[in-house]
Design a protein around this motif. Structure first.
Motif, PDB file in Angstrom:
ATOM      1  N   LEU A   4       0.766  -1.291  -0.057  1.00  0.00           N
ATOM      2  CA  LEU A   4       0.024   0.063  -0.349  1.00  0.00           C
ATOM      3  C   LEU A   4       0.736   1.243  -0.002  1.00  0.00           C
ATOM      4  O   LEU A   4       0.422   2.291  -0.353  1.00  0.00           O
ATOM      5  N   THR A   5       2.190   1.101   0.536  1.00  0.00           N
ATOM      6  CA  THR A   5       2.946   2.356   0.503  1.00  0.00           C
ATOM      7  C   THR A   5       3.690   2.642  -0.833  1.00  0.00           C
ATOM      8  O   THR A   5       4.293   3.470  -0.832  1.00  0.00           O
ATOM      9  N   ASP A   6       3.641   1.867  -1.493  1.00  0.00           N
ATOM     10  CA  ASP A   6       4.505   1.969  -2.737  1.00  0.00           C
ATOM     11  C   ASP A   6       3.660   2.569  -4.038  1.00  0.00           C
ATOM     12  O   ASP A   6       2.914   1.973  -4.503  1.00  0.00           O
ATOM     13  N   ILE A  22     -14.732   4.434  11.470  1.00  0.00           N
ATOM     14  CA  ILE A  22     -13.435   3.511  11.019  1.00  0.00           C
ATOM     15  C   ILE A  22     -13.381   3.754   9.630  1.00  0.00           C
ATOM     16  O   ILE A  22     -12.328   3.850   8.909  1.00  0.00           O
ATOM     17  N   GLY A  23     -14.556   3.350   8.966  1.00  0.00           N
ATOM     18  CA  GLY A  23     -14.330   3.582   7.444  1.00  0.00           C
ATOM     19  C   GLY A  23     -14.063   4.884   6.826  1.00  0.00           C
ATOM     20  O   GLY A  23     -13.190   4.906   5.769  1.00  0.00           O
ATOM     21  N   GLN A  29      -6.743   7.343   5.021  1.00  0.00           N
ATOM     22  CA  GLN A  29      -5.486   7.015   5.191  1.00  0.00           C
ATOM     23  C   GLN A  29      -5.234   6.448   3.789  1.00  0.00           C
ATOM     24  O   GLN A  29      -4.164   6.483   3.364  1.00  0.00           O
ATOM     25  N   LEU A  30      -5.970   5.595   3.186  1.00  0.00           N
ATOM     26  CA  LEU A  30      -5.709   5.272   1.886  1.00  0.00           C
ATOM     27  C   LEU A  30      -5.470   6.132   0.702  1.00  0.00           C
ATOM     28  O   LEU A  30      -4.865   6.290  -0.118  1.00  0.00           O
ATOM     29  N   VAL A 216      -6.621   2.317  12.242  1.00  0.00           N
ATOM     30  CA  VAL A 216      -6.523   2.098  10.963  1.00  0.00           C
ATOM     31  C   VAL A 216      -4.953   2.012  10.504  1.00  0.00           C
ATOM     32  O   VAL A 216      -4.554   1.195   9.596  1.00  0.00           O
ATOM     33  N   ARG A 217      -4.218   3.029  10.886  1.00  0.00           N
ATOM     34  CA  ARG A 217      -2.722   2.948  10.664  1.00  0.00           C
ATOM     35  C   ARG A 217      -2.139   1.430  11.148  1.00  0.00           C
ATOM     36  O   ARG A 217      -1.661   0.733  10.324  1.00  0.00           O
TER      37      ARG A 217
END
Ligand SMILES: NC(=O)c1ccc[n+]([C@@H]2O[C@H](COP(=O)([O-])OP(=O)(O)OC[C@H]3O[C@@H](n4cnc5c(N)ncnc54)[C@H](OP(=O)(O)O)[C@@H]3O)[C@@H](O)[C@H]2O)c1
Length: 264
Positions: A4-6, A22-23, A29-30, A216-217
């Motif tokens: 996810l971080t690439d 949460i959603g 964050q995404l 979430v992190r």
């Protein structure tokens, strides 16, 4: 596994229940990681406002799908989206809870709860898996609960499904490059209890409540590491170990006491 971080792997994430709690934090964050989004919930005005805010703040493309996921026809639009265009990350998050007394709840409400917490993640995961398997990568996160570790309510029974399903699917689809993770939090500061008309103070002491940002992190980090279950925070990791060690008879005895005391 989707890294996810690439930035080279930037893709699309579909998040259910993306307008609150949460959603909404998963969506944020995404998007902060550069992923385009598809946001799903029932409240169209709120969805569109969230989408505009995230697109503006993070420069990503954000689509909305207005759908009550307990309605088969509306849910089908989400399944079609998952099956027909590339989605790298699916977050099965939408959910609600019902009061403890199963026999007093309307049976249709119980069925809607079970549908939203179990049938919907099953159907959406089934819809997205073929393209993930074909690509050799993808991430599915299903928001379960630590409640799924104990026989306490019909809510916990539905969450147990999400934990067990994710544990099995994680092992089964890992060789195909697909990561499947259940997120099992304790109490989280969201709109969840407010919607049930329960005050936070009546549920649990202040120290037991988690904030969505670190939760979430941790979930995204655990999914990147290929974990089958993510339990954010040391206090809840310890609690999950204790819960596993308590004899089942004691847990169910406590459930009976709670039930009758609520009825006076
Ligand atoms: N908060 C906690 O203490 C806690 C603890 C463990 C697990 N969880 C789980 O975490 C997940 C998210 O809950 P939350 O605490 O973030 O609750 P929340 O703040 O109440 O958010 C729930 C989200 O789900 C959406 N939603 C509800 N019913 C829906 C339906 N039928 N179709 C489509 N979307 C629907 C809501 O939007 P609309 O109303 O616009 O549809 C909202 O975006 C749930 O699965 C819950 O069981 C929560």
């Amino acid at each position: 596994m989707t890294r996810l971080t690439d930035p080279a792997e930037r893709g699309t994430a579909l998040v259910t229940g993306a307008t609150a709690g949460i959603g909404a934090e998963f969506a944020r964050q995404l998007a902060a990681r550069g992923m385009d989004l598809v946001l799903v919930a029932r409240d169209e005005a709120r969805l569109r406002a969230s989408a505009a805010q995230l697109a503006d703040r993070y420069g990503v493309a954000v689509d909305v799908l207005v759908a009550d996921l307990t309605d088969a026809e509306q849910r089908a639009t989400v399944e079609t989206r998952l099956a027909s265009s590339a989605v790298q990350v699916l977050v099965n998050n939408a959910g609600f809870g019902l009061p403890l007394e199963f026999d007093l709840n309307a049976v249709d409400d119980e069925v809607r709860q079970l549908d939203l917490l179990a049938t919907v993640p099953l159907r959406l995961t089934h819809a997205v898996l073929p393209q993930m398997i074909e690509r050799g990568s993808g991430t599915v996160i299903t928001v379960a609960s630590l409640a799924g570790y104990a026989p306490l309510t019909t809510y916990s029974a539905a969450k147990a499904w999400a934990v067990v399903f994710s544990r099995w699917a994680s092992a089964y689809y890992r060789p195909a490059g697909v990561t499947i993770t259940a997120l099992a939090p304790g109490f989280v500061r969201t709109e969840f209890h407010e919607r049930m008309e329960i005050t936070r103070e009546s549920m649990a002491p202040r120290w037991m409540w988690l904030d969505v940002e670190p939760l979430v992190r941790t979930a995204l980090r655990d999914a990147e590491r290929g974990r089958a279950v993510s339990i954010p925070s040391v206090r809840y990791k310890l609690l999950s170990l204790v819960m596993g060690a308590i004899p089942m008879g004691l847990v169910t005895a406590n459930a009976r006491r709670t039930r009758w005391s609520r009825r006076g």
